[in-house]
Scaffold this active site. Structure first.
Site, PDB file in Angstrom:
ATOM      1  N   GLU A 107       0.826  -1.212   0.000  1.00 24.03           N
ATOM      2  CA  GLU A 107       0.000   0.000   0.000  1.00 24.03           C
ATOM      3  C   GLU A 107       0.859   1.260   0.000  1.00 24.03           C
ATOM      4  O   GLU A 107       0.580   2.214  -0.740  1.00 24.03           O
ATOM      5  CB  GLU A 107      -0.912   0.044   1.244  1.00 24.03           C
ATOM      6  CG  GLU A 107      -1.831  -1.138   1.382  1.00 24.03           C
ATOM      7  CD  GLU A 107      -1.294  -2.235   2.273  1.00 24.03           C
ATOM      8  OE1 GLU A 107      -2.083  -2.796   3.048  1.00 24.03           O
ATOM      9  OE2 GLU A 107      -0.086  -2.549   2.196  1.00 24.03           O
TER      10      GLU A 107
ATOM     11  N   CYS B 111      -2.607  -2.707   7.558  1.00 18.47           N
ATOM     12  CA  CYS B 111      -2.175  -2.558   8.945  1.00 18.47           C
ATOM     13  C   CYS B 111      -2.412  -1.111   9.383  1.00 18.47           C
ATOM     14  O   CYS B 111      -2.809  -0.258   8.580  1.00 18.47           O
ATOM     15  CB  CYS B 111      -0.698  -2.928   9.085  1.00 18.47           C
ATOM     16  SG  CYS B 111       0.432  -1.753   8.298  1.00 18.47           S
TER      17      CYS B 111
END
Length: 149
Positions: free
Chosen positions: A55, A83
């Site tokens: 990401e 996360c």
């Protein structure tokens, strides 16, 4: 490319990460027209960088291509629930939509754990769509870790 096609592209990035010995997570960012502007897979081991999650790498590439730290109107497809670090980056980049595959009860930061995007200190909360491609994403992760045990 359509909605499911973008997750297939993220899965292809995850598979490439697995072949490099990285945890198989892949991400794709699309602009408001649906055109892919960035794609990445995990590279934490390769770069010896704990922030080199799929990401983060995709956000960096998309921001660089756009010439802005903001990605309004853009959508991120990722194979695993982000996360807490990645969720914070998603909020900071002002992505409009987050679409993820498999949930991550152990380390997730969106629907599990810190729930960063629900926190009052989050500057922005994108629309979140969970479970797209979850079966394939989870199978890829299970297979990767089973080979290492």
């Amino acid at each position: 490319m359509g909605f499911e096609d973008h997750m297939r592209a993220a899965l292809a990035e995850a598979q490439a990460a697995a072949l490099r010995g990285e945890v198989p997570v892949g991400a794709v960012i699309c602009d408001p027209s649906g055109r892919v502007v960035a794609r990445a897979g995990n590279r934490t081991r390769e770069r010896a960088d704990p922030t080199a999650h799929a990401e983060i790498l995709a956000i960096r590439a998309a921001c660089g291509a756009r010439g802005s730290e903001r990605l309004e109107g853009h959508a991120l497809w990722v194979t695993l629930e982000p996360c807490a670090m990645c969720a914070a980056a998603i909020a900071a980049a002002r992505l409009d939509r987050l679409i993820y595959g498999a949930p991550d009860p152990k380390s997730g930061g969106v629907r599990h754990g810190a729930r960063v995007l629900d926190h009052p200190q989050a500057h922005h909360a994108p629309e979140v769509i969970a479970g797209v491609g979850a079966v394939a994403s989870a199978a890829l992760l299970r297979g990767f870790f089973a080979e290492r045990r």
